[in-house]
Design an enzyme around this catalytic site. Structure first.
Site, PDB file in Angstrom:
ATOM      1  N   MET A  14       0.818  -1.205   0.000  1.00 43.73           N
ATOM      2  CA  MET A  14       0.000   0.000   0.000  1.00 43.73           C
ATOM      3  C   MET A  14       0.859   1.266   0.000  1.00 43.73           C
ATOM      4  O   MET A  14       0.660   2.169  -0.817  1.00 43.73           O
ATOM      5  CB  MET A  14      -0.929  -0.002   1.218  1.00 43.73           C
ATOM      6  CG  MET A  14      -1.779   1.259   1.315  1.00 43.73           C
ATOM      7  SD  MET A  14      -2.999   1.208   2.651  1.00 43.73           S
ATOM      8  CE  MET A  14      -1.949   1.135   4.094  1.00 43.73           C
ATOM      9  N   ARG A  36       9.060  -9.873  -5.093  1.00 47.84           N
ATOM     10  CA  ARG A  36       9.592 -10.908  -4.204  1.00 47.84           C
ATOM     11  C   ARG A  36      10.265 -12.024  -4.998  1.00 47.84           C
ATOM     12  O   ARG A  36      11.246 -12.606  -4.545  1.00 47.84           O
ATOM     13  CB  ARG A  36       8.460 -11.482  -3.340  1.00 47.84           C
ATOM     14  CG  ARG A  36       7.944 -10.513  -2.295  1.00 47.84           C
ATOM     15  CD  ARG A  36       6.876 -11.151  -1.438  1.00 47.84           C
ATOM     16  NE  ARG A  36       6.326 -10.200  -0.478  1.00 47.84           N
ATOM     17  CZ  ARG A  36       5.362 -10.491   0.390  1.00 47.84           C
ATOM     18  NH1 ARG A  36       4.851 -11.707   0.419  1.00 47.84           N
ATOM     19  NH2 ARG A  36       4.910  -9.576   1.227  1.00 47.84           N
ATOM     20  N   SER A 107       6.472   3.276  12.181  1.00 50.76           N
ATOM     21  CA  SER A 107       5.078   3.151  12.609  1.00 50.76           C
ATOM     22  C   SER A 107       4.881   3.880  13.925  1.00 50.76           C
ATOM     23  O   SER A 107       5.809   3.982  14.734  1.00 50.76           O
ATOM     24  CB  SER A 107       4.718   1.677  12.787  1.00 50.76           C
ATOM     25  OG  SER A 107       3.478   1.528  13.454  1.00 50.76           O
ATOM     26  N   SER A 108       3.672   4.351  14.150  1.00 51.63           N
ATOM     27  CA  SER A 108       3.367   5.041  15.405  1.00 51.63           C
ATOM     28  C   SER A 108       3.397   4.100  16.603  1.00 51.63           C
ATOM     29  O   SER A 108       3.457   4.547  17.750  1.00 51.63           O
ATOM     30  CB  SER A 108       1.990   5.711  15.324  1.00 51.63           C
ATOM     31  OG  SER A 108       0.972   4.736  15.121  1.00 51.63           O
ATOM     32  N   CYS A 109       3.397   2.783  16.359  1.00 52.72           N
ATOM     33  CA  CYS A 109       3.410   1.826  17.470  1.00 52.72           C
ATOM     34  C   CYS A 109       4.762   1.775  18.176  1.00 52.72           C
ATOM     35  O   CYS A 109       4.905   1.070  19.174  1.00 52.72           O
ATOM     36  CB  CYS A 109       3.004   0.443  17.001  1.00 52.72           C
ATOM     37  SG  CYS A 109       4.235  -0.373  15.971  1.00 52.72           S
ATOM     38  N   TYR A 136       6.601  -6.164  16.524  1.00 51.00           N
ATOM     39  CA  TYR A 136       6.651  -5.288  15.349  1.00 51.00           C
ATOM     40  C   TYR A 136       7.237  -3.934  15.718  1.00 51.00           C
ATOM     41  O   TYR A 136       8.088  -3.381  15.002  1.00 51.00           O
ATOM     42  CB  TYR A 136       5.241  -5.123  14.780  1.00 51.00           C
ATOM     43  CG  TYR A 136       5.136  -4.201  13.587  1.00 51.00           C
ATOM     44  CD1 TYR A 136       5.569  -4.626  12.334  1.00 51.00           C
ATOM     45  CD2 TYR A 136       4.588  -2.925  13.712  1.00 51.00           C
ATOM     46  CE1 TYR A 136       5.453  -3.793  11.228  1.00 51.00           C
ATOM     47  CE2 TYR A 136       4.476  -2.088  12.608  1.00 51.00           C
ATOM     48  CZ  TYR A 136       4.908  -2.525  11.370  1.00 51.00           C
ATOM     49  OH  TYR A 136       4.804  -1.701  10.278  1.00 51.00           O
ATOM     50  N   LYS A 140      10.677  -1.935  14.363  1.00 52.14           N
ATOM     51  CA  LYS A 140      10.668  -0.592  13.790  1.00 52.14           C
ATOM     52  C   LYS A 140      11.588   0.356  14.557  1.00 52.14           C
ATOM     53  O   LYS A 140      12.249   1.219  13.967  1.00 52.14           O
ATOM     54  CB  LYS A 140       9.235  -0.047  13.750  1.00 52.14           C
ATOM     55  CG  LYS A 140       8.360  -0.709  12.701  1.00 52.14           C
ATOM     56  CD  LYS A 140       8.916  -0.500  11.305  1.00 52.14           C
ATOM     57  CE  LYS A 140       8.044  -1.091  10.222  1.00 52.14           C
ATOM     58  NZ  LYS A 140       8.605  -0.872   8.869  1.00 52.14           N
ATOM     59  N   HIS A 179      -5.910  -4.400   8.851  1.00 52.93           N
ATOM     60  CA  HIS A 179      -6.088  -3.326   9.818  1.00 52.93           C
ATOM     61  C   HIS A 179      -7.562  -2.939   9.895  1.00 52.93           C
ATOM     62  O   HIS A 179      -8.394  -3.406   9.118  1.00 52.93           O
ATOM     63  CB  HIS A 179      -5.234  -2.123   9.432  1.00 52.93           C
ATOM     64  CG  HIS A 179      -3.771  -2.331   9.663  1.00 52.93           C
ATOM     65  ND1 HIS A 179      -2.879  -2.579   8.650  1.00 52.93           N
ATOM     66  CD2 HIS A 179      -3.044  -2.345  10.809  1.00 52.93           C
ATOM     67  CE1 HIS A 179      -1.661  -2.716   9.151  1.00 52.93           C
ATOM     68  NE2 HIS A 179      -1.734  -2.583  10.454  1.00 52.93           N
TER      69      HIS A 179
END
Length: 321
Positions: A14, A36, A107-109, A136, A140, A179
């Site tokens: 995406m 890939r 990522s915001s995580c 995850y 990151k 998600h």
């Protein structure tokens, strides 16, 4: 003047596909991609050989293993291993082959579960992470620190951007591993098609989330990458080099769910399954640093949801089964 050779890792995803669309608007750019089948990003030797042969000038590192709460809970080993390997292989290959400029997408995580809201860049490593996606998040965080370390030791210009929750064209609409927005779009669409009277939504609906359309994310990424050194580094620090990317506006999951139902055209009842996890209570990004660098989001949530649903309708045959 030779065209700038830019490698977009993860161009089928995406975010990667949105970055490719954004870069195509620019002249004198040659976009490099690898599927890939052509390049296994988990294979260090293969990645290094590819970089040596292709000689990119810049890299956008958008390749990652991603998923929602369910996927993160079910496959923690794959989420930490694959993301660590992808970023380590690409960043090190970029260094070894002389690539001076790279953009890592995080990522915001990465921020603590109970970080002060809105979350500022300096909240990193100040508290405990949200358990459901900790593997995850750690991968990151490692990517950010890889970029900072190569910059500090070798003088590279490897930058990092931390997007909030993303959605849009080319999202993953898997019924279990997606998600929240694509999951809701699919669920409401199938319920509408089946004439169902109810749709179950996960959790209590009370957590607050921020959502950014992927086209805005791509525009922000290119903007950050194109900033001159003086402007960029005036708004970052050597050991705090990442930049938040978001809208600066959030809503409850209940509000989001009702908006998605309206966009899709589902008129039945929404039933909340409180046995499912909510995740972090709130995740809102402080985007003041990005605004100071001259960029802010332009796509409103409802408009973005309509755009995403239209894309889903045009590609729904790919999501059967």
């Amino acid at each position: 003047m030779a065209a700038l050779r830019i490698f977009v890792a993860g161009h089928k995803g995406m975010v990667g596909s949105a970055i490719v669309r954004q870069l195509k608007k620019h002249t004198n750019v040659e976009i490099l991609t690898a599927t890939r089948g052509e390049l296994n990003l988990l294979d260090q030797a293969a990645v290094h050989a590819w970089f040596k042969q292709q000689e990119p000038d810049q890299v956008y590192l958008a390749a990652a293993k991603v998923g929602g709460i369910h996927a993160n809970n079910e496959y923690p080993a794959e989420f930490i291993y694959e993301n660590l390997m992808i970023e380590a292989n690409i960043i090190n290959a970029a260094h070894q082959t002389g690539v001076q400029k790279l953009l890592f997408l995080g990522s915001s995580c990465i921020y603590p579960k109970h970080a002060e809201q809105p979350m500022r860049e300096d909240a990193l490593l100040t508290g405990t992470l949200e358990p459901t996606n900790e593997p995850y998040a750690i991968a990151k965080i490692a990517g950010i620190k890889l970029c900072e370390s190569y910059n500090r030791q070798y003088g590279h210009d490897y930058r990092s951007v931390m997007p909030t929750n993303l959605y849009g064209s080319n999202d993953n609409f898997h019924p279990e591993n997606s998600h929240v927005i694509p999951a809701l779009i699919r669920r409401f669409h199938e319920a509408k098609e089946a004439g169902a009277e109810q749709v179950a939504a996960w959790g209590t609906g009370s957590p607050m989330r921020e959502f950014l359309h992927v086209d805005d994310m791509a525009a922000a990424s290119v903007h950050v990458m194109q900033l001159d050194d003086a402007t960029y580094h005036a708004n970052t620090q050597p050991m705090l080099s990442h930049i938040n990317v978001g809208t600066g506006v959030d809503c409850t999951i209940k509000e989001l769910t009702e908006t998605v139902a309206s966009v899709v055209g589902f008129r039945g009842e929404i039933v909340w399954d409180t046995s499912k996890p909510d995740g972090a209570p709130r995740k809102l990004m402080d985007v003041s640093r990005l605004k100071a660098l001259g960029w802010q989001a332009s796509i409103k949530l409802e408009d973005g949801l309509r755009d995403t649903y239209q894309w889903f309708l045009e590609h729904q045959d790919n999501f059967r089964g």
